[in-house]
Scaffold this motif. Structure first.
Motif, PDB file in Angstrom:
ATOM      1  N   LYS A 199       0.804  -1.223   0.000  1.00  0.00           N
ATOM      2  CA  LYS A 199       0.000   0.000   0.000  1.00  0.00           C
ATOM      3  C   LYS A 199       0.835   1.270   0.000  1.00  0.00           C
ATOM      4  O   LYS A 199       0.295   2.370   0.019  1.00  0.00           O
ATOM      5  CB  LYS A 199      -0.924  -0.007   1.214  1.00  0.00           C
ATOM      6  N   HIS A 200       2.145   1.122  -0.012  1.00  0.00           N
ATOM      7  CA  HIS A 200       3.037   2.278   0.036  1.00  0.00           C
ATOM      8  C   HIS A 200       4.223   2.075  -0.911  1.00  0.00           C
ATOM      9  O   HIS A 200       4.814   1.003  -0.932  1.00  0.00           O
ATOM     10  CB  HIS A 200       3.584   2.488   1.449  1.00  0.00           C
TER      11      HIS A 200
ATOM     12  N   ASP B 232       0.898   6.891  -0.331  1.00  0.00           N
ATOM     13  CA  ASP B 232       0.002   6.038   0.443  1.00  0.00           C
ATOM     14  C   ASP B 232      -1.186   5.759  -0.481  1.00  0.00           C
ATOM     15  O   ASP B 232      -1.984   6.655  -0.778  1.00  0.00           O
ATOM     16  CB  ASP B 232      -0.450   6.766   1.706  1.00  0.00           C
TER      17      ASP B 232
ATOM     18  N   ASP C 125      -3.802   3.774  -0.032  1.00  0.00           N
ATOM     19  CA  ASP C 125      -5.118   3.733   0.620  1.00  0.00           C
ATOM     20  C   ASP C 125      -5.752   5.121   0.625  1.00  0.00           C
ATOM     21  O   ASP C 125      -6.933   5.276   0.332  1.00  0.00           O
ATOM     22  CB  ASP C 125      -5.002   3.223   2.055  1.00  0.00           C
ATOM     23  N   LYS C 126      -4.961   6.108   0.964  1.00  0.00           N
ATOM     24  CA  LYS C 126      -5.467   7.482   1.050  1.00  0.00           C
ATOM     25  C   LYS C 126      -5.286   8.262  -0.246  1.00  0.00           C
ATOM     26  O   LYS C 126      -5.834   9.358  -0.394  1.00  0.00           O
ATOM     27  CB  LYS C 126      -4.758   8.218   2.184  1.00  0.00           C
ATOM     28  N   MET C 127      -4.486   7.715  -1.175  1.00  0.00           N
ATOM     29  CA  MET C 127      -4.148   8.379  -2.440  1.00  0.00           C
ATOM     30  C   MET C 127      -3.580   9.775  -2.184  1.00  0.00           C
ATOM     31  O   MET C 127      -3.998  10.778  -2.769  1.00  0.00           O
ATOM     32  CB  MET C 127      -5.343   8.433  -3.384  1.00  0.00           C
ATOM     33  N   VAL C 128      -2.605   9.816  -1.291  1.00  0.00           N
ATOM     34  CA  VAL C 128      -1.878  11.045  -0.988  1.00  0.00           C
ATOM     35  C   VAL C 128      -0.385  10.755  -1.055  1.00  0.00           C
ATOM     36  O   VAL C 128       0.039   9.602  -0.964  1.00  0.00           O
ATOM     37  CB  VAL C 128      -2.235  11.620   0.404  1.00  0.00           C
TER      38      VAL C 128
ATOM     39  N   GLN D 211       3.728  12.574  -0.074  1.00  0.00           N
ATOM     40  CA  GLN D 211       4.564  13.605   0.525  1.00  0.00           C
ATOM     41  C   GLN D 211       5.845  13.695  -0.289  1.00  0.00           C
ATOM     42  O   GLN D 211       6.365  12.683  -0.750  1.00  0.00           O
ATOM     43  CB  GLN D 211       4.907  13.266   1.970  1.00  0.00           C
TER      44      GLN D 211
END
Length: 129
Positions: A75-76, A97, A99-102, A104
């Motif tokens: 997932k990462h 990420d 799962d969150k579709m974000v 950094q």
């Protein structure tokens, strides 16, 4: 040929495509593979193995580029490349990420005046030959 350059998750349900948008591979008569760049921009995609459904994760212009990636978990993932600012090359990583579709962005404090050697050409492309 580009299929050999996909980065599969450990369960192989998905893969990351870093190169097909802007890289062309050629194979000569002896089977030696070379590359050439097409579009100066780049697009990084997450593709579902079964359905081939693609999600664009990053679309980078000429001042940023990704050279490789690693899966941290299923997932990462983290992408590694450079950002160009004031004619300096800054090592940069993009941590995703799914799962969150974000994501950094992290930029290293160390900069390079000259363009670093291409990890893609020196390591990844060499693995194909």
């Amino acid at each position: 040929l580009l299929k050999k350059l996909y980065f599969y998750s450990t369960d192989t349900s998905k893969f990351l495509d870093l190169y097909s948008y802007n890289t062309q591979l050629q194979s000569d008569a002896k089977g030696h593979i070379t590359s050439s760049n097409g579009d100066p921009d780049s697009k990084i995609q997450l593709i579902q193995s079964k359905t081939k459904q693609a999600t664009t994760l990053l679309f980078l212009g000429t001042i940023e580029y990704v050279e490789t990636t690693i899966w941290r978990t299923d997932k990462h993932a983290e992408f590694f490349g450079f950002t160009i600012e004031n004619e300096m090359y800054i090592p940069t990583s993009w941590k995703f990420d799914f799962d969150k579709m974000v994501f950094q962005v992290y930029k290293n404090k160390h900069h390079f005046k000259n363009k670093p050697n291409s990890y893609f050409k020196e390591v990844i492309l060499e693995k194909l030959n």
